[in-house]
Design a protein around this motif. Structure first.
Motif, short mmCIF file in Angstrom:
data_model
loop_
_atom_site.label_atom_id
_atom_site.label_comp_id
_atom_site.label_asym_id
_atom_site.label_seq_id
_atom_site.Cartn_x
_atom_site.Cartn_y
_atom_site.Cartn_z
N ASN A 133 0.83 -1.19 0.00
CA ASN A 133 0.00 0.00 0.00
C ASN A 133 0.87 1.25 0.00
OD1 ASN A 133 0.93 0.33 2.64
ND2 ASN A 133 -0.98 -0.40 3.58
N GLU A 134 0.24 2.41 0.13
CA GLU A 134 0.99 3.67 0.05
C GLU A 134 1.99 3.83 1.18
OE1 GLU A 134 -2.82 6.02 2.08
OE2 GLU A 134 -2.00 6.66 0.14
N GLN A 160 -6.39 -6.36 3.59
CA GLN A 160 -6.82 -4.98 3.39
C GLN A 160 -7.22 -4.83 1.92
OE1 GLN A 160 -3.71 -2.31 4.65
NE2 GLN A 160 -3.48 -3.30 6.63
N LEU A 162 -8.43 -3.31 -1.71
CA LEU A 162 -8.00 -2.12 -2.45
C LEU A 162 -9.01 -0.98 -2.22
CD1 LEU A 162 -6.86 -3.51 -5.93
CD2 LEU A 162 -5.59 -3.37 -3.78
N GLN A 166 -6.83 4.69 -5.27
CA GLN A 166 -5.48 4.54 -4.74
C GLN A 166 -4.69 3.56 -5.60
OE1 GLN A 166 -4.76 3.85 -0.61
NE2 GLN A 166 -6.24 5.37 0.09
N TYR A 168 -1.53 0.85 -6.00
CA TYR A 168 -0.79 -0.11 -5.18
C TYR A 168 0.34 -0.71 -6.02
CZ TYR A 168 -4.79 0.04 -1.98
OH TYR A 168 -5.78 0.45 -1.10
#
Length: 274
Positions: A133-134, A160, A162, A166, A168
């Motif tokens: 993730n970010e 988690q 998406l 956002q 990935y």
């Protein structure tokens, strides 16, 4: 003499009945084959009608990616072909070089990820997948590769999901070197979950699989386009129209070398969280 005539008549009747039953069975088999051919023809027409020659819409932006395992130094593998992440891409020109820029769009919180896996040695059968993730927090999965070469997809059960809008980063490695994972054939790219919009959502609602493929392709939704096409291929493996669509899609996304391979296998793997 009368008894002989009756016996001959009985034999004639039995022979006629036998031949009639055999002819009926042959006729039934013939009709079944024609019905199956007709259904295949109808399916082809549906696919052709839903594919008015429009190419897959490539993303107008992307992120630097390494889609092929070729060119890596210090590899411990002896692959005859590269391991490839199947993500739509284009070349971006920088001051020093051309950079492969790629991005796979999806509307799902748990999309299917696709790769081309070349022929592997018998003792090499595992693939490691990481999704970051970010915050660079990784979810890791181990896949058991059953049959290579082929186009392999899998849908990870994400801890988690998406999040909308956002991007990935993901990496995938064929496990050759347990002692030094940096030498494994590795690819990396990006995925983004996007909002479809009310208009597209309304068009997709209740649409046939063929129409959904057309809509996803037209709007550049990569993961769903390829996944739906592979599912159609698995339902109708002998349908040339579906095979042609898969070939065209791979070419549109920049994978002509893979698209031109004959008798390529498609399958979806189960995953093990790690």
């Amino acid at each position: 003499m009368q008894k002989l005539n009756l016996a001959l008549a009985a034999i004639l009747v039995v022979s006629l009945v036998s031949h009639t039953m055999e002819a009926k069975a042959q006729l039934n088999q013939y009709l079944i084959s024609k019905i199956e051919s007709f259904h295949l023809f109808v399916d082809s027409l549906k696919i052709l009608a839903s594919s008015p020659g429009k190419k897959f819409t490539l993303p107008n932006r992307g992120r630097p990616s390494r889609l092929s395992s070729t060119g890596r130094r210090g590899r411990c593998s002896d692959l005859k072909e590269p391991f490839i992440a199947l993500i739509p891409h284009f070349l971006e020109q920088t001051q020093d070089e051309n950079v492969v820029s790629a991005l796979g769009k999806t509307a799902q919180s748990e999309p299917v990820f696709w790769f081309y896996v070349p022929k592997l040695p018998q003792d090499v059968r595992k693939l490691e997948f990481r999704l970051l993730n970010e915050n660079k927090e990784a979810q890791k999965y181990i896949l058991n590769l059953t049959d290579t070469p082929g186009i392999v997809g899998f849908r990870p059960s994400l801890h988690q999901k998406l999040k909308l809008n956002q991007q990935y980063h993901f990496t995938a490695s064929i496990i050759y070197c347990d002692s030094d994972i940096s030498k494994n054939p590795t690819v990396d790219s990006w995925v983004e979950r996007v909002t479809l919009g009310d208009s597209l959502e309304n068009q997709l609602r209740g649409a046939t699989a063929e129409k959904r493929i057309e809509l996803y392709s037209k709007n550049g939704i990569w993961h769903e386009t390829l996944t739906l096409l592979v599912e159609k291929h698995q339902e109708n493996p002998n349908n040339p129209m579906i095979n042609d669509q898969l070939v065209s899609l791979l070419k549109d996304a920049g994978f002509e070398n893979i698209a031109n391979k004959t008798n390529i296998k498609y399958y979806i793997l189960s995953t093990q969280n790690n």
